[in-house]
Structures are given as structure tokens and as C-alpha cells.
Design a protein around this motif. Structure first.
Motif, PDB file in Angstrom:
ATOM      1  N   ARG A 111       0.690  -1.027   0.277  1.00  0.00           N
ATOM      2  CA  ARG A 111      -0.043   0.093  -0.377  1.00  0.00           C
ATOM      3  C   ARG A 111       0.583   0.897   0.220  1.00  0.00           C
ATOM      4  O   ARG A 111       0.660   2.437  -0.773  1.00  0.00           O
ATOM      5  CB  ARG A 111      -0.644   0.143   1.264  1.00  0.00           C
ATOM      6  N   ALA A 112       2.416   1.174   0.943  1.00  0.00           N
ATOM      7  CA  ALA A 112       2.971   2.291   0.937  1.00  0.00           C
ATOM      8  C   ALA A 112       3.601   2.449  -0.352  1.00  0.00           C
ATOM      9  O   ALA A 112       3.398   3.593  -0.895  1.00  0.00           O
ATOM     10  CB  ALA A 112       4.112   2.281   1.936  1.00  0.00           C
ATOM     11  N   HIS A 113       3.850   1.641  -1.230  1.00  0.00           N
ATOM     12  CA  HIS A 113       4.580   1.584  -2.136  1.00  0.00           C
ATOM     13  C   HIS A 113       3.480   2.142  -3.362  1.00  0.00           C
ATOM     14  O   HIS A 113       3.483   2.784  -4.056  1.00  0.00           O
ATOM     15  CB  HIS A 113       4.668   0.256  -3.215  1.00  0.00           C
ATOM     16  N   ILE A 114       2.006   2.006  -3.897  1.00  0.00           N
ATOM     17  CA  ILE A 114       1.257   2.342  -4.445  1.00  0.00           C
ATOM     18  C   ILE A 114       1.220   4.048  -4.061  1.00  0.00           C
ATOM     19  O   ILE A 114       0.587   4.823  -5.022  1.00  0.00           O
ATOM     20  CB  ILE A 114      -0.054   1.098  -4.336  1.00  0.00           C
TER      21      ILE A 114
ATOM     22  N   GLU B 293       2.555   5.993  -3.407  1.00  0.00           N
ATOM     23  CA  GLU B 293       3.670   7.077  -3.789  1.00  0.00           C
ATOM     24  C   GLU B 293       3.031   7.497  -4.771  1.00  0.00           C
ATOM     25  O   GLU B 293       3.597   8.821  -5.156  1.00  0.00           O
ATOM     26  CB  GLU B 293       5.022   6.250  -4.306  1.00  0.00           C
ATOM     27  N   LEU B 294       2.240   7.425  -5.934  1.00  0.00           N
ATOM     28  CA  LEU B 294       1.489   7.097  -7.182  1.00  0.00           C
ATOM     29  C   LEU B 294       0.423   8.104  -7.306  1.00  0.00           C
ATOM     30  O   LEU B 294      -0.415   8.389  -8.220  1.00  0.00           O
ATOM     31  CB  LEU B 294       2.144   6.160  -8.186  1.00  0.00           C
ATOM     32  N   ILE B 295      -0.254   7.274  -6.103  1.00  0.00           N
ATOM     33  CA  ILE B 295      -1.831   7.252  -5.779  1.00  0.00           C
ATOM     34  C   ILE B 295      -2.764   6.887  -4.269  1.00  0.00           C
ATOM     35  O   ILE B 295      -2.040   5.970  -4.343  1.00  0.00           O
ATOM     36  CB  ILE B 295      -2.679   6.207  -6.886  1.00  0.00           C
ATOM     37  N   PRO B 296      -3.926   8.044  -4.493  1.00  0.00           N
ATOM     38  CA  PRO B 296      -4.052   7.619  -3.146  1.00  0.00           C
ATOM     39  C   PRO B 296      -4.880   6.317  -2.995  1.00  0.00           C
ATOM     40  O   PRO B 296      -5.668   6.203  -3.163  1.00  0.00           O
ATOM     41  CB  PRO B 296      -4.393   9.355  -2.940  1.00  0.00           C
ATOM     42  N   LEU B 297      -5.515   5.718  -1.850  1.00  0.00           N
ATOM     43  CA  LEU B 297      -6.185   4.356  -1.959  1.00  0.00           C
ATOM     44  C   LEU B 297      -7.120   4.965  -0.171  1.00  0.00           C
ATOM     45  O   LEU B 297      -5.874   5.317   0.681  1.00  0.00           O
ATOM     46  CB  LEU B 297      -5.586   3.202  -1.580  1.00  0.00           C
ATOM     47  N   SER B 298      -7.920   4.506  -0.590  1.00  0.00           N
ATOM     48  CA  SER B 298      -8.411   4.125   0.696  1.00  0.00           C
ATOM     49  C   SER B 298      -8.120   3.075   1.269  1.00  0.00           C
ATOM     50  O   SER B 298      -7.675   2.644   0.460  1.00  0.00           O
ATOM     51  CB  SER B 298     -10.144   4.417   0.700  1.00  0.00           C
TER      52      SER B 298
ATOM     53  N   THR C  90      -7.767  -3.818 -13.083  1.00  0.00           N
ATOM     54  CA  THR C  90      -6.805  -2.777 -14.094  1.00  0.00           C
ATOM     55  C   THR C  90      -8.280  -2.675 -14.676  1.00  0.00           C
ATOM     56  O   THR C  90      -9.308  -0.716 -15.101  1.00  0.00           O
ATOM     57  CB  THR C  90      -5.618  -2.628 -14.847  1.00  0.00           C
ATOM     58  N   SER C  91      -9.059  -3.230 -15.110  1.00  0.00           N
ATOM     59  CA  SER C  91     -10.354  -2.725 -15.910  1.00  0.00           C
ATOM     60  C   SER C  91     -11.328  -2.818 -14.727  1.00  0.00           C
ATOM     61  O   SER C  91     -12.675  -1.701 -14.769  1.00  0.00           O
ATOM     62  CB  SER C  91     -10.928  -4.416 -16.596  1.00  0.00           C
ATOM     63  N   GLU C  92     -12.027  -3.232 -13.454  1.00  0.00           N
ATOM     64  CA  GLU C  92     -12.172  -2.634 -12.362  1.00  0.00           C
ATOM     65  C   GLU C  92     -11.566  -1.240 -11.800  1.00  0.00           C
ATOM     66  O   GLU C  92     -12.790  -1.080 -11.508  1.00  0.00           O
ATOM     67  CB  GLU C  92     -12.500  -4.104 -11.497  1.00  0.00           C
ATOM     68  N   MET C  93     -10.766  -1.200 -11.593  1.00  0.00           N
ATOM     69  CA  MET C  93     -10.355  -0.189 -10.627  1.00  0.00           C
ATOM     70  C   MET C  93      -9.220   0.955 -11.864  1.00  0.00           C
ATOM     71  O   MET C  93      -8.223   0.799 -11.445  1.00  0.00           O
ATOM     72  CB  MET C  93      -9.554  -0.385 -10.218  1.00  0.00           C
ATOM     73  N   HIS C  94      -9.737   2.383 -11.674  1.00  0.00           N
ATOM     74  CA  HIS C  94      -9.094   3.177 -12.969  1.00  0.00           C
ATOM     75  C   HIS C  94      -7.733   3.626 -11.579  1.00  0.00           C
ATOM     76  O   HIS C  94      -6.839   3.131 -13.054  1.00  0.00           O
ATOM     77  CB  HIS C  94      -9.877   4.271 -13.419  1.00  0.00           C
ATOM     78  N   LYS C  95      -8.075   3.578 -11.392  1.00  0.00           N
ATOM     79  CA  LYS C  95      -6.749   4.151  -9.992  1.00  0.00           C
ATOM     80  C   LYS C  95      -5.663   3.377 -10.821  1.00  0.00           C
ATOM     81  O   LYS C  95      -4.875   3.703 -10.711  1.00  0.00           O
ATOM     82  CB  LYS C  95      -6.940   3.861  -8.861  1.00  0.00           C
TER      83      LYS C  95
ATOM     84  N   PHE D  58      -1.788   3.783 -12.443  1.00  0.00           N
ATOM     85  CA  PHE D  58      -0.884   3.478 -11.379  1.00  0.00           C
ATOM     86  C   PHE D  58       0.551   2.836 -12.221  1.00  0.00           C
ATOM     87  O   PHE D  58       1.226   2.991 -12.594  1.00  0.00           O
ATOM     88  CB  PHE D  58      -1.045   1.756 -10.062  1.00  0.00           C
ATOM     89  N   TRP D  59      -0.167   1.565 -13.021  1.00  0.00           N
ATOM     90  CA  TRP D  59       0.248   1.139 -13.589  1.00  0.00           C
ATOM     91  C   TRP D  59       0.603   0.923 -15.165  1.00  0.00           C
ATOM     92  O   TRP D  59       2.363   1.120 -15.471  1.00  0.00           O
ATOM     93  CB  TRP D  59       0.012  -0.656 -14.117  1.00  0.00           C
ATOM     94  N   ALA D  60       0.147   2.424 -15.325  1.00  0.00           N
ATOM     95  CA  ALA D  60       0.570   3.563 -16.610  1.00  0.00           C
ATOM     96  C   ALA D  60       1.892   4.622 -16.358  1.00  0.00           C
ATOM     97  O   ALA D  60       2.867   4.021 -16.833  1.00  0.00           O
ATOM     98  CB  ALA D  60      -0.934   4.273 -17.439  1.00  0.00           C
ATOM     99  N   LYS D  61       1.743   4.696 -15.083  1.00  0.00           N
ATOM    100  CA  LYS D  61       2.924   5.336 -14.507  1.00  0.00           C
ATOM    101  C   LYS D  61       4.270   4.562 -14.541  1.00  0.00           C
ATOM    102  O   LYS D  61       5.403   5.169 -14.224  1.00  0.00           O
ATOM    103  CB  LYS D  61       2.451   6.108 -13.487  1.00  0.00           C
ATOM    104  N   LYS D  62       4.117   3.791 -13.519  1.00  0.00           N
ATOM    105  CA  LYS D  62       5.316   3.152 -13.492  1.00  0.00           C
ATOM    106  C   LYS D  62       6.033   2.312 -14.617  1.00  0.00           C
ATOM    107  O   LYS D  62       7.180   1.819 -14.619  1.00  0.00           O
ATOM    108  CB  LYS D  62       4.317   1.448 -12.601  1.00  0.00           C
TER     109      LYS D  62
END
Length: 186
Positions: free
Chosen positions: A5-8, A10-15, A114-119, A123-127
């Protein structure tokens, strides 16, 4: 906080709920030193995020000489991407240089996530963009820098790598012989 979660984040916030959903698509994996994540010729059906440890991606030339494409350490993603994406036999092997703790996601689960969660798609596009930049810089370095310059760049970017990886593997990564690497250390 969970390290993935901390890694993700770094690029996108998550609930909390979003992260629970993401984590449900991953498997927690532990491997010992010298075990394979991917073997040449197999389909790479998983992508790995490294929580702890060090791995290497390599192929063997026709002469049997090992050529290291990349190392992977904490917070890095690794697989044979051509095999993972195109479902083709892997051209590389990835093995553990240390005991490792990983989180893996199957090709199917990554596509679903990726199809169910745009965030996560973002994230993977940025990575992916950051990975292409790193690959471009590696290719440019191999083409324009001297062996000494490549070695110094590796030292400045990843100083901890030299304590974790045998010199013969550093030499292979840099595209030099073990003897040349010894001279670069002088």
C-alpha cells in the motif's frame, strides 16, 4: 501500513477499502535464494513486486555466457514482460539472489484489476512510463558510456547493490569481464 500500500500510494492515494480490494488480487510469496520466479521457455504468468530481497533477470547467450538485463530489489516490479503481456515463452530467467518476499499478481488478475479499478490502471501506466525511462537510460549508458562511467553510475544510483550482488554478476550487468571490473575498482 502494508508495504505494498505504501508503494502504491507513492503515486496514487487509496482508501482502506480500495487497498483491500487490490490486495485480494495478489498472492504473498516467499522464495529462497537460487529459486526461480521465471524460467526461460516458460510463460511468465505472474508479475512480482519485491517487498524484501534481490533478484536478477538474465539470459544465456549461444556461447553459454550469462547476460544480466536487470536486478530487482525492494519496491521494484519484475517479470519477463514480453512473455507476461503476449503470453509467449519467456526469453529470460529470473532467479533469487537472496531469500525474497514478494507479492505476485497473475496476468488474469492484473487485467481484471485494471478493468475494475481505474486508479490501478493509472498506477501501472505511471510505473510503465518510469520503467521505459529507466530502460532508455540503461541502453543509452551501454551505448555511449565507458565501462568506468557505467560502473560509477551504478555505484551512485544503487550503492547497496554492490554489497548484495557478487562481482561476476555486476560485471555481467555492465557488459565487462570480471577482470575489467577489478581494474575499475582500483
Amino acid at each position: 501500513m502494508h508495504p505494498l500500500r505504501a508503494h502504491i500510494e507513492e503515486l496514487i492515494p487509496l482508501s482502506d477499502k480500495e487497498f483491500e480490494f487490490i490486495l485480494s488480487h495478489f498472492s504473498h510469496v516467499k522464495k529462497r535464494r537460487h529459486q526461480y520466479l521465471v524460467q526461460e521457455g516458460d510463460i511468465a504468468d505472474k508479475e512480482f513486486w519485491i517487498a524484501e530481497g534481490c533478484v536478477r533477470s538474465y539470459f544465456l547467450g549461444e556461447d553459454g555466457k550469462e547476460h544480466i538485463l536487470q536486478f530487482g530489489m525492494e519496491n521494484w516490479w519484475i517479470t519477463d514482460y514480453e512473455s507476461f503481456v503476449l503470453r509467449a515463452p519467456s526469453k529470460t530467467s529470473i532467479d533469487c539472489m537472496e531469500d525474497v518476499e514478494l507479492y505476485s499478481i497473475s496476468h488474469e488478475n492484473r487485467e481484471k484489476l485494471t478493468s475494475e479499478m481505474h486508479k490501478m490502471e493509472r498506477f501501472w501506466a505511471k510505473k510503465s512510463k518510469l520503467g521505459r525511462i529507466a530502460l532508455q537510460n540503461r541502453i543509452l549508458s551501454m551505448m555511449k558510456n565507458t565501462a568506468k562511467e557505467r560502473y560509477e553510475l551504478l555505484l551512485s544510483q544503487y550503492p547497496q547493490l554492490l554489497q548484495r550482488v557478487p562481482k561476476k554478476h555486476i560485471a555481467s550487468y555492465l557488459g565487462v569481464s570480471r577482470e575489467t571490473l577489478s581494474r575499475l575498482n582500483d
